[in-house]
Each structure stands twice: as structure tokens, then as C-alpha cells.
Design a protein around this motif. Structure first.
Motif, PDB file in Angstrom:
ATOM      1  N   PRO A 184       0.845  -1.214   0.000  1.00  9.85           N
ATOM      2  CA  PRO A 184       0.000   0.000   0.000  1.00  9.85           C
ATOM      3  C   PRO A 184       0.872   1.253   0.000  1.00  9.85           C
ATOM      4  O   PRO A 184       1.969   1.270   0.547  1.00  9.85           O
ATOM      5  N   ARG A 185       0.346   2.257  -0.637  1.00  6.31           N
ATOM      6  CA  ARG A 185       1.049   3.551  -0.673  1.00  6.31           C
ATOM      7  C   ARG A 185       0.743   4.323   0.616  1.00  6.31           C
ATOM      8  O   ARG A 185      -0.372   4.301   1.113  1.00  6.31           O
ATOM      9  N   ALA A 186       1.744   4.992   1.109  1.00  2.00           N
ATOM     10  CA  ALA A 186       1.543   5.809   2.306  1.00  2.00           C
ATOM     11  C   ALA A 186       0.753   7.054   1.931  1.00  2.00           C
ATOM     12  O   ALA A 186       0.970   7.658   0.874  1.00  2.00           O
ATOM     13  N   ALA A 187      -0.167   7.425   2.804  1.00  2.00           N
ATOM     14  CA  ALA A 187      -0.973   8.622   2.560  1.00  2.00           C
ATOM     15  C   ALA A 187      -0.110   9.864   2.791  1.00  2.00           C
ATOM     16  O   ALA A 187       0.711   9.910   3.698  1.00  2.00           O
ATOM     17  N   GLU A 234      -0.413  23.057   6.572  1.00  2.00           N
ATOM     18  CA  GLU A 234      -0.293  24.438   6.099  1.00  2.00           C
ATOM     19  C   GLU A 234      -0.438  25.360   7.309  1.00  2.00           C
ATOM     20  O   GLU A 234      -1.372  25.246   8.084  1.00  2.00           O
ATOM     21  N   ARG A 235       0.505  26.275   7.409  1.00  2.00           N
ATOM     22  CA  ARG A 235       0.469  27.237   8.517  1.00  2.00           C
ATOM     23  C   ARG A 235       1.120  28.520   8.041  1.00  2.00           C
ATOM     24  O   ARG A 235       2.231  28.507   7.524  1.00  2.00           O
ATOM     25  N   ALA A 236       0.444  29.536   8.201  1.00  2.23           N
ATOM     26  CA  ALA A 236       0.916  30.882   7.868  1.00  2.23           C
ATOM     27  C   ALA A 236       1.355  30.957   6.412  1.00  2.23           C
ATOM     28  O   ALA A 236       2.392  31.529   6.081  1.00  2.23           O
ATOM     29  N   GLY A 237       0.598  30.309   5.531  1.00  2.00           N
ATOM     30  CA  GLY A 237       0.888  30.400   4.111  1.00  2.00           C
ATOM     31  C   GLY A 237       1.991  29.458   3.632  1.00  2.00           C
ATOM     32  O   GLY A 237       2.344  29.451   2.464  1.00  2.00           O
ATOM     33  N   VAL A 238       2.543  28.679   4.532  1.00  2.00           N
ATOM     34  CA  VAL A 238       3.600  27.726   4.180  1.00  2.00           C
ATOM     35  C   VAL A 238       2.976  26.316   4.189  1.00  2.00           C
ATOM     36  O   VAL A 238       2.390  25.909   5.190  1.00  2.00           O
ATOM     37  N   ARG A 239       3.098  25.632   3.068  1.00  2.26           N
ATOM     38  CA  ARG A 239       2.507  24.294   2.955  1.00  2.26           C
ATOM     39  C   ARG A 239       3.638  23.274   2.914  1.00  2.26           C
ATOM     40  O   ARG A 239       4.557  23.364   2.116  1.00  2.26           O
ATOM     41  N   VAL A 240       3.521  22.266   3.794  1.00  2.46           N
ATOM     42  CA  VAL A 240       4.537  21.205   3.891  1.00  2.46           C
ATOM     43  C   VAL A 240       3.837  19.868   3.670  1.00  2.46           C
ATOM     44  O   VAL A 240       2.798  19.600   4.278  1.00  2.46           O
ATOM     45  N   CYS A 241       4.414  19.044   2.798  1.00  2.00           N
ATOM     46  CA  CYS A 241       3.890  17.689   2.557  1.00  2.00           C
ATOM     47  C   CYS A 241       4.777  16.694   3.297  1.00  2.00           C
ATOM     48  O   CYS A 241       5.985  16.711   3.141  1.00  2.00           O
ATOM     49  N   VAL A 242       4.145  15.865   4.095  1.00  7.68           N
ATOM     50  CA  VAL A 242       4.886  14.873   4.859  1.00  7.68           C
ATOM     51  C   VAL A 242       4.506  13.495   4.349  1.00  7.68           C
ATOM     52  O   VAL A 242       3.406  13.178   4.108  1.00  7.68           O
TER      53      VAL A 242
END
Length: 86
Positions: free
Chosen positions: A70-73, A78-86
């Protein structure tokens, strides 16, 4: 009743006599020679080809294995206009 021509009848009788006497038709068998030395170029080609086939088999096996996992989700934060993908 069918009758065989004289030549065919005499050949048949001759073969029967030979078979009874044990001197029937036979063949001579020669012993096969063992494998001889091959050239260095042929050995190199064989080694490269064998390695390529084994590598292709490994790639297919790993691809098949990965397709069953299975692929990890992905999690997006997003906080203060900064979006981070984990």
C-alpha cells in the motif's frame, strides 16, 4: 489372395534369415565427445547475457513486490501560508 513379386519375396526371405541368425540390421554408435573448450569471447558474451537476464528478473520481481504494497498517505500541513507535505 495377393501375391508378392519374386524380388520382394526373395528379399523378405533373406531378411528373415538374417534376423534368425542374429546378424540383423544394426548401427554403430560412437561415443559423444565431451564438451570442448570454448573461446573467451563466447564465455564473455554468455556471462553478460546471463547477468542481463538475471537483472531483468530481479527488476520484474521488485516491481511486482512494490505493486502489492500500500502507498503511504500524504499529509499536507499548512500554517501561515507555508505548505509542507509529509
Amino acid at each position: 489372395m495377393l501375391t508378392a513379386p519374386a524380388g520382394l519375396r526373395s528379399a523378405s526371405c533373406g531378411l528373415r534369415r538374417r534376423l534368425r541368425a542374429g546378424s540383423g540390421p544394426g548401427c554403430r554408435v560412437r561415443r559423444a565427445e565431451g564438451p570442448g573448450p570454448r573461446g573467451a569471447a563466447l564465455e564473455a558474451v554468455e556471462a553478460v547475457f546471463d547477468s542481463a537476464v538475471q537483472l531483468a528478473s530481479l527488476v520484474v520481481a521488485v516491481a511486482g513486490w512494490r505493486s502489492t504494497r500500500p502507498r503511504a498517505a500524504r499529509v499536507h500541513i499548512e500554517r501561515a501560508g507555508v505548505r509542507v507535505c509529509v
